[in-house]
Design a protein around this motif. Structure first.
Motif, PDB file in Angstrom:
ATOM      1  N   SER A   1      -7.762  11.440   6.918  1.00 29.77           N
ATOM      2  CA  SER A   1      -7.346  10.052   6.704  1.00 29.77           C
ATOM      3  C   SER A   1      -7.334   9.274   8.020  1.00 29.77           C
ATOM      4  CB  SER A   1      -5.963  10.019   6.045  1.00 29.77           C
ATOM      5  OG  SER A   1      -5.994  10.665   4.790  1.00 29.77           O
ATOM      6  N   LYS A   2      -6.801   9.912   9.091  1.00 27.97           N
ATOM      7  CA  LYS A   2      -6.795   9.259  10.402  1.00 27.97           C
ATOM      8  C   LYS A   2      -8.224   8.996  10.891  1.00 27.97           C
ATOM      9  CE  LYS A   2      -2.362  11.127  11.962  1.00 27.97           C
ATOM     10  NZ  LYS A   2      -1.685  11.966  12.969  1.00 27.97           N
ATOM     11  N   LYS A   3      -9.114   9.936  10.614  1.00 23.40           N
ATOM     12  CA  LYS A   3     -10.502   9.782  11.046  1.00 23.40           C
ATOM     13  C   LYS A   3     -11.157   8.604  10.337  1.00 23.40           C
ATOM     14  CE  LYS A   3     -14.769  12.453  11.444  1.00 23.40           C
ATOM     15  NZ  LYS A   3     -15.411  13.768  11.184  1.00 23.40           N
ATOM     16  N   LEU A   4     -10.921   8.483   9.031  1.00 23.82           N
ATOM     17  CA  LEU A   4     -11.491   7.359   8.279  1.00 23.82           C
ATOM     18  C   LEU A   4     -10.883   6.034   8.732  1.00 23.82           C
ATOM     19  CD1 LEU A   4     -11.649   8.874   4.673  1.00 23.82           C
ATOM     20  CD2 LEU A   4     -13.513   8.608   6.311  1.00 23.82           C
ATOM     21  N   ALA A   5      -9.554   6.044   9.007  1.00 22.40           N
ATOM     22  CA  ALA A   5      -8.900   4.814   9.472  1.00 22.40           C
ATOM     23  C   ALA A   5      -9.447   4.374  10.827  1.00 22.40           C
ATOM     24  CB  ALA A   5      -7.393   5.033   9.543  1.00 22.40           C
TER      25      ALA A   5
ATOM     26  N   ARG B   1     -12.463   4.915  11.968  1.00 23.02           N
ATOM     27  CA  ARG B   1     -13.811   4.386  11.749  1.00 23.02           C
ATOM     28  C   ARG B   1     -13.768   2.954  11.222  1.00 23.02           C
ATOM     29  NH1 ARG B   1     -17.075   9.395   8.826  1.00 23.02           N
ATOM     30  NH2 ARG B   1     -17.119  10.786  10.647  1.00 23.02           N
ATOM     31  N   SER B   2     -12.849   2.728  10.270  1.00 23.42           N
ATOM     32  CA  SER B   2     -12.747   1.382   9.705  1.00 23.42           C
ATOM     33  C   SER B   2     -12.267   0.381  10.751  1.00 23.42           C
ATOM     34  CB  SER B   2     -11.801   1.386   8.501  1.00 23.42           C
ATOM     35  OG  SER B   2     -10.497   1.779   8.900  1.00 23.42           O
ATOM     36  N   ASN B   3     -11.346   0.777  11.625  1.00 25.06           N
ATOM     37  CA  ASN B   3     -10.872  -0.128  12.681  1.00 25.06           C
ATOM     38  C   ASN B   3     -11.980  -0.428  13.685  1.00 25.06           C
ATOM     39  OD1 ASN B   3      -8.331  -0.178  11.519  1.00 25.06           O
ATOM     40  ND2 ASN B   3      -7.563   1.524  12.774  1.00 25.06           N
TER      41      ASN B   3
ATOM     42  N   ALA C   1     -15.142  -0.448  13.041  1.00 19.94           N
ATOM     43  CA  ALA C   1     -16.117  -1.328  12.394  1.00 19.94           C
ATOM     44  C   ALA C   1     -15.593  -2.756  12.365  1.00 19.94           C
ATOM     45  CB  ALA C   1     -16.416  -0.826  10.984  1.00 19.94           C
TER      46      ALA C   1
END
Length: 698
Positions: free
Chosen positions: A688-692, A694-696, A698
């Motif tokens: 979840s931290k990894k996806l968050a 990436r989104s930040n 982007a």
């Protein structure tokens, strides 16, 4: 004990607060202010009443009395005060049941009793109130002016589970101790209430397969509705409260539970030799050469031991346990040491048979002894003979080259086994003891055991203990050699028919039996010689000897021992035939017992349909479609478990499962549990931290 002083001389008062520094100055001040005075009871001069002195002087005198009282407490024995000493003080009672107290509770209780004794002495010595004594004691303790012994008692008496503070109890705590009837602090009490789920969980835990707590807990959860179950930690705490025997009941059988349950030690101090003999057979832990064909085998040793002296009185070696081996061991014991009164044995076939127990022809009854059997699976009751096996035969077997006992390393035991089999197959010297040397070795072991000091005999050897009884005019009941030959020939009951006796596939004949046609007689035989038998009337009178006849089943008579060998050989051949049939059935796919129609077979985690597997095995190979070696058939890859998959795959599955649950679609119970627990895992949080991140970015 110091009493409260009411009168003081000028010398006592000089230099105190509010007083002149000299004796003369005190006398002048007393005359000027008119203090109440009286003549001293010992010596010259006057002494003055405390009530007439200034307030500062009275406080100084009270402080002196307090210091004197505390000093006397430090040198006194700290015991609960009595009414006679304290003049009406509260009596301190000990805890009603000392067995329930821990060492810490006992220490605190005794320290509190010592503190209360110091308080009562302080009151009696200074004449102050209880409140003043408590306050003064604690003030002096905190100021470091208290006697070291009383200070130590105060610190030990305080319950360490309270607030840290300065290490001393409060005035309120001291008052509570003064009014208490039990000075022992309250200890933590374990709740023994049985949870409502305990019985259901134990049904999964108390199994002979001995599942772990986690395995039993998982099986237990499968039987409960979702959300209505205890945690694994509650289950473990409940198991910790159970006793050792209660916890293992069901996991251990009754025989195994005996190893952890209480037992009774039997006293043999009142026994004399030949009162009780105990016997048992033991499969030797080393291989020796077979007396017939020289191949490796483990012989059976039967030993009789006298309980009173621990002496090994009789023994025999045979190919297997049998009534003949027991009779041979009993005969050797009776020949050397006399007739026992009671023989204590197990329920083995060598002891529980008509040859030994029959009222008319049984060997034990004919020598006048009583045969007693222990309870089934209760070897602990015959601990003497079981211990003898360990001391005499197991330890001795370790000295021989063919030892393959359980105490040996498995790899070394296998290598020893292969060594003797290799010698049989390829030829060479057999690394095992020959039979005749083994029999001599057994005789030597028996003699060494009887001559060695035995711990239960208080420093005596079995032979010396036996000699001590003989020195006290004890004499064994022995038998003449001719009587032994008669008694130790096994007997059976047969009915005469035309002067013939049929026994063990042989026919015996004597003309003297002609007039006894149809009569039931007792027939005695020699287990090593089948040429003749001895025929007795039921009352024990000898009729005659019957010789083997020419019209027997065998051309030559067959001794009983030889018949036993043939019977054992037939049994071994029958077991070989059964094994051969099993191998053929496995090869051709035949079934031994019908199985359930819809019952699949699980082998190595693969589910195999029984009917399909049998049909495939029996199908004609020619009907199968050939597969080119260059193009092997592709096999589907086995599905990976969640623990083997990547974090991205697990996260995607969780999202899909979460969407299904939100739409109220049905899911399995296992998927529901995983959906609830996966968000708490480290993998979920990290992904979840990894996806968050990436989104930040982007």
């Amino acid at each position: 004990m110091n009493s409260v002083r009411e009168w003081y001389s000028a010398q006592d008062l000089a230099g105190l607060p509010g007083m002149p520094g000299t004796d003369r100055g005190v006398r002048v001040a007393a005359e000027r202010e008119g203090w109440k005075a009286r003549k001293r009871q010992a010596g010259k001069g006057m002494e003055y009443a405390v009530s007439a002195l200034p307030a500062d002087t009275r406080r100084a005198l009270q402080s002196q009395q307090l210091d004197l009282a505390l000093t006397s407490v430090s040198t006194a024995t700290v015991t609960p005060p009595t009414p006679a000493v304290l003049s009406g003080a509260v009596v301190v009672h000990a805890a009603p049941d000392l067995s329930d107290l821990t060492d810490r509770q006992r220490l605190e209780r005794d320290a509190r009793a010592g503190v209360l004794t110091a308080i009562h002495k302080l009151q009696a010595g200074s004449g102050c109130s209880q409140e003043a004594a408590l306050t003064t004691l604690l003030i002096n303790a905190r100021a470091g002016q208290l006697d070291a012994h009383v200070d130590r008692l105060l610190r030990l008496a305080r319950d360490p589970r309270g607030r840290a503070g300065d290490g001393y109890p409060s005035v309120r705590t001291l008052k509570r101790w003064l009014s208490a009837t039990d000075l022992a602090p309250k200890g933590p009490r374990t709740s023994m209430k049985v949870p409502t789920w305990a019985k259901a969980f134990l049904a999964h835990y108390q199994k002979p397969e001995k599942p772990t707590v986690q395995q039993a807990y998982d099986a237990f959860l499968a039987t409960l509705p979702r959300g209505q179950h205890p945690s694994i930690h509650q289950v473990r705490r409940f198991l910790d409260k159970l006793g050792a025997v209660t916890k293992e009941r069901g996991r251990m059988g009754d025989r195994e539970l005996k190893n952890i349950r209480p037992f009774v030690r039997r006293d043999f101090s009142l026994l004399v030799p030949n009162d009780v003999w105990s016997a048992d057979g033991h499969t030797f832990d080393a291989e020796v050469q077979h007396p017939m064909h020289g191949r490796p085998f483990r012989p059976e040793i039967t030993t009789f031991v006298d309980i009173a002296t621990r002496r090994a009185v009789g023994w025999s070696v045979d190919l297997a346990e049998s009534s003949m081996a027991v009779a041979d061991a009993l005969r050797s014991g009776v020949e050397r040491y006399g007739i026992p009164a009671l023989i204590y044995v197990d329920n083995g076939s060598g002891y529980k048979n008509a040859f030994m127990n029959d009222a008319a022809t049984g060997l034990v009854g004919r020598i006048g002894a009583t045969l007693t059997h222990s309870l089934p699976y209760n070897s602990q009751a015959r601990g003497v003979i079981e211990r003898l096996h360990q001391t005499l035969w197991v330890s001795g077997a370790k000295q021989l080259p063919g030892f393959i006992g359980a105490a040996m390393d498995r790899e070394a035991r296998l290598e020893q086994f292969k060594l003797s089999r290799r010698a049989l197959k390829q030829g060479g010297v057999m690394p095992l003891m020959p039979w005749h040397l083994f029999v001599q070795w057994c005789e030597t072991r028996i003699d060494e055991y009887n001559a060695r000091v035995h711990r239960s005999l208080k420093g005596l050897s079995p032979a010396l203990a036996w000699a001590n009884f003989e020195a006290k005019d004890w004499v064994p009941h022995t038998m003449a050699p001719a009587e032994l030959d008669t008694l130790f020939r096994p007997r059976v009951t047969r009915t005469l028919a035309r002067a013939e006796i049929r026994l063990f596939n042989n026919i015996y004949f004597a003309r003297e039996l002609e007039e006894f046609h149809g009569t039931e007689v007792h027939v005695a035989f020699d287990i090593h010689n089948a040429d003749q038998v001895w025929v007795y009337l039921p009352d024990g009178r000898l009729i005659c000897r019957a010789q083997v006849s020419g019209n027997t089943k065998h051309y030559f008579p067959t001794p009983v021992i030889e018949q036993a060998r043939q019977k054992r050989a037939k049994g071994r051949l029958a077991r070989v035939d059964v094994k051969r049939e099993e191998i053929l059935a496995e090869l051709h796919g035949a079934e031994a017992l019908p199985a359930l129609e819809a019952a699949p077979v699980v082998i190595g985690g693969r589910v195999i349909q029984r009917e399909a597997a049998l049909a495939k095995r029996t199908a004609d190979v020619a009907d199968a479609e050939p597969i080119a070696l260059s193009q092997p058939a592709a096999k589907p890859a086995p599905a990976l478990s969640r623990s083997e998959r990547s974090a991205a795959d697990n996260y995607a599955e969780w999202l899909a499962l979460d969407e299904r649950i939100n739409r109220d679609e049905p899911v399995s119970e296992a998927d529901a549990r995983w959906h609830a627990s996966y968000p708490t895992s480290a993998q979920f949080k990290a992904h979840s931290k990894k996806l968050a991140a990436r989104s930040n970015a982007a």
